[in-house]
Motif scaffolding. Structure first.
Motif, PDB file in Angstrom:
ATOM      1  N   ASP A  39     117.336  31.750  28.947  1.00 32.29           N
ATOM      2  CA  ASP A  39     118.344  32.511  28.202  1.00 32.29           C
ATOM      3  C   ASP A  39     118.702  31.741  26.947  1.00 32.29           C
ATOM      4  OD1 ASP A  39     118.481  34.398  30.205  1.00 32.29           O
ATOM      5  OD2 ASP A  39     120.064  33.313  31.269  1.00 32.29           O
ATOM      6  N   ARG A  40     119.478  32.381  26.055  1.00 30.94           N
ATOM      7  CA  ARG A  40     119.932  31.608  24.908  1.00 30.94           C
ATOM      8  C   ARG A  40     121.442  31.673  24.775  1.00 30.94           C
ATOM      9  NH1 ARG A  40     118.089  36.213  22.995  1.00 30.94           N
ATOM     10  NH2 ARG A  40     119.108  37.201  21.234  1.00 30.94           N
ATOM     11  N   THR A  41     121.973  30.625  24.184  1.00 31.00           N
ATOM     12  CA  THR A  41     123.403  30.500  23.969  1.00 31.00           C
ATOM     13  C   THR A  41     123.601  30.327  22.473  1.00 31.00           C
ATOM     14  OG1 THR A  41     123.538  29.366  26.087  1.00 31.00           O
ATOM     15  CG2 THR A  41     125.459  29.223  24.662  1.00 31.00           C
ATOM     16  N   HIS A  43     126.095  29.578  19.408  1.00 30.36           N
ATOM     17  CA  HIS A  43     127.389  29.007  19.029  1.00 30.36           C
ATOM     18  C   HIS A  43     127.695  29.420  17.597  1.00 30.36           C
ATOM     19  CE1 HIS A  43     127.272  26.410  22.577  1.00 30.36           C
ATOM     20  NE2 HIS A  43     125.998  26.255  22.296  1.00 30.36           N
ATOM     21  N   ASP A  45     130.682  29.538  14.393  1.00 31.56           N
ATOM     22  CA  ASP A  45     131.962  29.068  13.873  1.00 31.56           C
ATOM     23  C   ASP A  45     132.399  30.104  12.843  1.00 31.56           C
ATOM     24  OD1 ASP A  45     134.169  27.723  13.130  1.00 31.56           O
ATOM     25  OD2 ASP A  45     133.125  26.010  12.232  1.00 31.56           O
ATOM     26  N   ILE A  46     133.459  30.841  13.158  1.00 35.22           N
ATOM     27  CA  ILE A  46     133.890  31.964  12.325  1.00 35.22           C
ATOM     28  C   ILE A  46     135.237  31.640  11.684  1.00 35.22           C
ATOM     29  CG2 ILE A  46     134.527  34.420  12.335  1.00 35.22           C
ATOM     30  CD1 ILE A  46     132.537  34.818  14.578  1.00 35.22           C
ATOM     31  N   ASP A  47     135.292  31.872  10.380  1.00 30.77           N
ATOM     32  CA  ASP A  47     136.488  31.539   9.609  1.00 30.77           C
ATOM     33  C   ASP A  47     137.521  32.666   9.728  1.00 30.77           C
ATOM     34  OD1 ASP A  47     138.173  30.251   7.973  1.00 30.77           O
ATOM     35  OD2 ASP A  47     137.037  30.568   6.125  1.00 30.77           O
TER      36      ASP A  47
ATOM     37  N   VAL B  21     119.386  33.149  11.597  1.00 31.31           N
ATOM     38  CA  VAL B  21     120.398  34.119  12.032  1.00 31.31           C
ATOM     39  C   VAL B  21     121.581  34.093  11.063  1.00 31.31           C
ATOM     40  CG1 VAL B  21     122.088  34.611  13.837  1.00 31.31           C
ATOM     41  CG2 VAL B  21     119.728  34.105  14.459  1.00 31.31           C
ATOM     42  N   ALA B  24     120.697  36.092   8.074  1.00 31.36           N
ATOM     43  CA  ALA B  24     120.696  37.531   8.405  1.00 31.36           C
ATOM     44  C   ALA B  24     122.132  38.053   8.445  1.00 31.36           C
ATOM     45  CB  ALA B  24     119.992  37.757   9.748  1.00 31.36           C
ATOM     46  N   LEU B  25     123.049  37.261   9.000  1.00 30.52           N
ATOM     47  CA  LEU B  25     124.456  37.689   9.067  1.00 30.52           C
ATOM     48  C   LEU B  25     125.058  37.761   7.662  1.00 30.52           C
ATOM     49  CD1 LEU B  25     125.626  35.661  12.201  1.00 30.52           C
ATOM     50  CD2 LEU B  25     125.332  38.140  12.058  1.00 30.52           C
ATOM     51  N   TYR B  30     128.540  39.420   6.556  1.00 29.91           N
ATOM     52  CA  TYR B  30     129.414  38.599   7.411  1.00 29.91           C
ATOM     53  C   TYR B  30     129.535  37.215   6.759  1.00 29.91           C
ATOM     54  CZ  TYR B  30     128.787  42.166  11.022  1.00 29.91           C
ATOM     55  OH  TYR B  30     128.773  43.341  11.728  1.00 29.91           O
ATOM     56  N   ASN B  32     132.075  35.202   6.617  1.00 26.84           N
ATOM     57  CA  ASN B  32     133.004  34.232   7.205  1.00 26.84           C
ATOM     58  C   ASN B  32     132.383  33.443   8.372  1.00 26.84           C
ATOM     59  OD1 ASN B  32     132.885  36.210   9.120  1.00 26.84           O
ATOM     60  ND2 ASN B  32     135.111  36.425   9.397  1.00 26.84           N
ATOM     61  N   VAL B  33     131.067  33.587   8.577  1.00 27.93           N
ATOM     62  CA  VAL B  33     130.406  32.827   9.651  1.00 27.93           C
ATOM     63  C   VAL B  33     129.931  31.509   9.057  1.00 27.93           C
ATOM     64  CG1 VAL B  33     128.576  32.812  11.366  1.00 27.93           C
ATOM     65  CG2 VAL B  33     129.707  34.965  10.780  1.00 27.93           C
ATOM     66  N   ARG B  34     130.586  30.421   9.467  1.00 22.25           N
ATOM     67  CA  ARG B  34     130.329  29.131   8.839  1.00 22.25           C
ATOM     68  C   ARG B  34     129.089  28.446   9.391  1.00 22.25           C
ATOM     69  NH1 ARG B  34     136.480  27.225   8.329  1.00 22.25           N
ATOM     70  NH2 ARG B  34     136.416  27.637  10.545  1.00 22.25           N
ATOM     71  N   GLU B  35     128.851  28.603  10.696  1.00 24.81           N
ATOM     72  CA  GLU B  35     127.697  27.928  11.286  1.00 24.81           C
ATOM     73  C   GLU B  35     127.200  28.715  12.487  1.00 24.81           C
ATOM     74  OE1 GLU B  35     128.169  24.032  13.051  1.00 24.81           O
ATOM     75  OE2 GLU B  35     126.112  23.504  12.585  1.00 24.81           O
ATOM     76  N   VAL B  36     125.882  28.689  12.672  1.00 24.24           N
ATOM     77  CA  VAL B  36     125.271  29.297  13.863  1.00 24.24           C
ATOM     78  C   VAL B  36     124.313  28.263  14.434  1.00 24.24           C
ATOM     79  CG1 VAL B  36     123.870  31.199  14.760  1.00 24.24           C
ATOM     80  CG2 VAL B  36     125.323  31.579  12.751  1.00 24.24           C
ATOM     81  N   ARG B  37     124.446  27.999  15.712  1.00 28.49           N
ATOM     82  CA  ARG B  37     123.452  27.143  16.383  1.00 28.49           C
ATOM     83  C   ARG B  37     123.024  27.840  17.670  1.00 28.49           C
ATOM     84  NH1 ARG B  37     122.920  21.957  14.101  1.00 28.49           N
ATOM     85  NH2 ARG B  37     121.758  21.185  15.872  1.00 28.49           N
ATOM     86  N   ILE B  38     121.751  27.733  17.964  1.00 28.38           N
ATOM     87  CA  ILE B  38     121.227  28.442  19.138  1.00 28.38           C
ATOM     88  C   ILE B  38     120.619  27.439  20.106  1.00 28.38           C
ATOM     89  CG2 ILE B  38     119.645  30.245  19.924  1.00 28.38           C
ATOM     90  CD1 ILE B  38     120.027  31.597  17.228  1.00 28.38           C
ATOM     91  N   ASP B  39     121.145  27.433  21.317  1.00 27.87           N
ATOM     92  CA  ASP B  39     120.635  26.553  22.374  1.00 27.87           C
ATOM     93  C   ASP B  39     119.916  27.399  23.412  1.00 27.87           C
ATOM     94  OD1 ASP B  39     121.833  24.354  21.198  1.00 27.87           O
ATOM     95  OD2 ASP B  39     123.705  24.649  22.296  1.00 27.87           O
ATOM     96  N   ARG B  40     119.238  26.732  24.343  1.00 24.24           N
ATOM     97  CA  ARG B  40     118.662  27.537  25.419  1.00 24.24           C
ATOM     98  C   ARG B  40     119.103  27.019  26.784  1.00 24.24           C
ATOM     99  NH1 ARG B  40     114.838  24.291  23.745  1.00 24.24           N
ATOM    100  NH2 ARG B  40     113.385  23.388  25.202  1.00 24.24           N
TER     101      ARG B  40
END
Lengths: 80, 80
Positions: A39-41, A43, A45-47, B21, B24-25, B30, B32-40
């Protein structure tokens, strides 16, 4: 505001990435591994400090970009 | 025995999937999205009831297949 989106493939949907890892493990003689699912998670950070607005925005972003609604389910966790 | 392995990229290592991602946002307004990180998250079902043996096996499988030790950290959770 920090948000975690847990994206899971629906149980009835095959997971090709998990199957590939499963075969790699079998090739290395790990024959007792019955199933692998990945699966993926996500994360984010939204202002924005309003949890309700953030929840609404995250639902829209999941529908538009983050999640494939045909194959996947998600749970969004807003860290207030 | 069911095992969950949480794999995260080290904070100092760039996350190209998260960056894609993020772009794309931004394209969808969008901003106001400061950071996106994707883990598994890897879910394993292992045919062994001894938690110590399972822990040892999972550590070996992480080193050999499941995790890239240069870029990633992991935490294994054994569901006894």
């Amino acid at each position: 505001m920090r948000v975690t989106v847990h994206v899971t493939r629906r149980p009835e949907i095959a997971d090709p990435q998990g199957k590939a890892v499963s075969r790699a493990l079998a090739d290395l003689e790990y024959h007792n591994v019955r199933e692998v699912r990945i699966d993926r998670t996500i994360h984010l950070d939204i202002d924005n400090d309003d949890p309700e607005e953030v929840h609404y925005q995250v639902d829209r972003m999941c529908a538009e970009v983050l999640v494939n609604p045909v194959l996947e389910d998600y749970v969004a966790e807003i860290h207030t």
